[in-house]
Motif scaffolding. Structure first.
Motif, PDB file in Angstrom:
ATOM      1  N   ASP A 282     -17.339   1.010 -59.417  1.00  0.00           N
ATOM      2  CA  ASP A 282     -16.955   0.657 -60.856  1.00  0.00           C
ATOM      3  C   ASP A 282     -15.938  -0.159 -60.744  1.00  0.00           C
ATOM      4  O   ASP A 282     -15.316  -1.073 -60.799  1.00  0.00           O
ATOM      5  CB  ASP A 282     -16.405   1.104 -62.139  1.00  0.00           C
TER       6      ASP A 282
ATOM      7  N   ILE B   9     -18.934   4.492 -64.286  1.00  0.00           N
ATOM      8  CA  ILE B   9     -20.574   4.064 -64.131  1.00  0.00           C
ATOM      9  C   ILE B   9     -21.498   4.216 -64.987  1.00  0.00           C
ATOM     10  O   ILE B   9     -22.203   3.472 -65.001  1.00  0.00           O
ATOM     11  CB  ILE B   9     -20.344   4.808 -62.793  1.00  0.00           C
TER      12      ILE B   9
ATOM     13  N   SER C 153      -9.014  -3.715 -58.699  1.00  0.00           N
ATOM     14  CA  SER C 153     -10.212  -3.270 -58.895  1.00  0.00           C
ATOM     15  C   SER C 153     -10.450  -4.513 -58.606  1.00  0.00           C
ATOM     16  O   SER C 153     -10.009  -5.848 -59.057  1.00  0.00           O
ATOM     17  CB  SER C 153     -10.335  -3.271 -60.746  1.00  0.00           C
TER      18      SER C 153
END
Ligand code: S2G
Ligand code: ZN
Length: 452
Positions: free
Chosen positions: A366, A147, A332
């Protein structure tokens, strides 16, 4: 094999050795290499590739063997090329803040070397004590500081790589600016050994951060995690924003005999890290989140030792659930999609597989979620892996619907290879196969990994 190019100490064929070096941390795949070789320099890596081309041998690169997608598994008589003996830090230039490592340098060794120079290598994750920088490059390793500091790719200033033709390529050589054509670094980073063998890495280091604070917060609902992220992110620079479910906490506490971080257990926890000088801003953000009902309780580290103890709650999860041989998904999506995506997957798994325990954790800051489905004790690893594979298409449909990735940081390897189409178009896969043919015309580089 290889006696004419390597010393006896650099060649292992004993079954016990084959069993150790022929795999990584991934379960459920056949382990059957023919030999393990240990080159000591770039020239020997070139010799090994030339020998493999001449004798139609297939090569599987092996670093710290901490991979979780089977990228370093040799199941079909391949030659394992271990970088254990190419583990030297070759050079450091303070002016460039650049350190040149052989591929076998352990990540933690690099982190400690950087610290000794008053600098910082900011890519960090639970396996840093065993993983090697060459393997981190091969999977573009991410971890807990993305991040703020990005991924491995963001810190690689140069690579020496031997491709499948036996060519030793020197990519970028540490330059900050270089506009002379395609930057092959970025092809090799994340290629999982399928285009070439990483021999040396030029790593850029960061200025050392000030002492950090760690906060663990109790969070009632997944959607609240994103509100907490936004509230803290608006007031300070986050070095980390992790999350884990109550089940994950239960497993780590049992495995490592750790105390509860908060008075009562909560459905989810956020673990934040930020600069010590931002304590006041952090406390303000905490109070705002409590007032809004997004946080029920929290603790902030009072010492470096306590900060490390709080990190154990997150970093210890993977090791603590390993005995359940979990079926791992490393997914993700864009941060805005996280709450709905996580709810979709949770609903699907609970409806379809009510008797499976689902362990959620990851780098929610993230957009990277680790979905680990724990194997029921009565189920064999083989049956469980088959069930996990059977579940994957439905989960990957949910990923694809949100333009997410079926592998955020662990790579594709063997585990996710057959599902690549959920994150790559046919046109992209065709281009990947074209590049593979160009860099590895004899198909000797980690065959069967990443691409079918
Ligand atoms: C993590 C480690 C591997 C895993 O803990 O962030 O990347 O999925 C993982 O257990
Ligand atoms: Zn992770």
């Amino acid at each position: 094999m290889f006696e004419n190019i390597l010393g006896d100490r650099q060649i292992k064929t004993a079954p016990d050795d084959l069993a150790v070096w022929g795999k990584d941390w991934t379960n459920g795949f056949e382990v059957a290499p023919s030999v393990v070789v240990f080159p000591e320099d770039n020239a020997q890596v070139v010799d090994i590739v030339d020998y493999a081309i001449a004798n139609e041998l297939r090569l599987v690169p092996s670093g710290g063997r901490t991979g979780l997608s089977g990228g370093a598994v040799a199941g079909n008589g391949e030659v394992v090329v271990s970088f254990d003996r190419m583990n030297r830090i070759l050079e450091f230039n303070a002016e460039d803040r650049l350190v040149t490592c052989q591929a076998g340098v352990v990540t933690q060794t690099l982190q400690e070397f950087a610290s000794d120079q008053g600098l910082f290598y900011p890519v960090d994750f639970a396996s840093a004590g065993s993983s090697q920088i060459g393997g981190n490059v091969a999977t573009n390793a991410g971890g807990i500081k993305v991040i703020r500091y990005g991924l491995t790719r963001d810190w690689i200033a140069g690579l020496r790589v031997v491709d499948g033709r036996g060519e030793l390529l020197n990519c970028n050589a540490g330059l900050v600016k270089n506009a002379t054509g395609y930057d092959f670094r970025h092809l090799f980073i994340g290629s999982e050994g399928t285009l070439g063998l990483v021999c040396e890495v030029d790593v850029r280091l960061a200025p050392a951060p000030e002492p950090q604070l760690v906060m663990v917060l109790g969070v009632p609902r997944v959607a609240d995690l994103l509100d907490v992220l936004k509230t803290f992110g608006a007031r300070l620079t986050l070095s980390a924003f992790e999350f884990f479910s109550d089940l994950a906490l239960e497993k780590v506490r049992a495995h490592r005999m750790l105390p509860m971080p908060l008075e009562d257990s909560q459905p989810f926890y956020a673990l934040l890290e930020f600069d010590g000088s931002a304590l006041e801003a952090g406390m303000g953000a905490f109070e705002s989140c409590v007032e809004a009902g997004w946080v029920t309780d929290g603790v902030v580290s009072q010492s470096e030792a306590q900060a490390q103890a709080l990190w154990q709650l997150r970093e210890g999860i993977s090791e603590s659930i390993a005995p359940y041989t979990p079926y791992k998904n490393d997914l993700s999506v864009c941060i805005r999609e996280v709450p709905d995506f996580l709810a979709d997957v949770d609903k699907f798994v609970n409806e379809s597989y009510p008797d499976f325990e689902v362990c959620w954790y990851g780098h929610i800051g993230d957009g990277n979620l680790h979905l680990n489905i724990l194997r029921p004790e009565a189920m064999s690893v083989e049956d469980f892996m088959a069930k996990g594979h059977a579940m994957s298409p439905r989960i990957f449909e949910l990923v694809k619907a949100r333009q997410g990735s079926i592998s955020a940081e662990h790579g594709v390897g063997l585990l996710k290879r057959d599902f690549l189409e959920y994150s790559k178009s046919a046109a992209e896969i065709e281009l990947m196969q074209g590049l593979k043919a160009l860099f590895d015309p004899h198909q000797i580089m980690n065959p069967g990994k990443l691409l079918p």
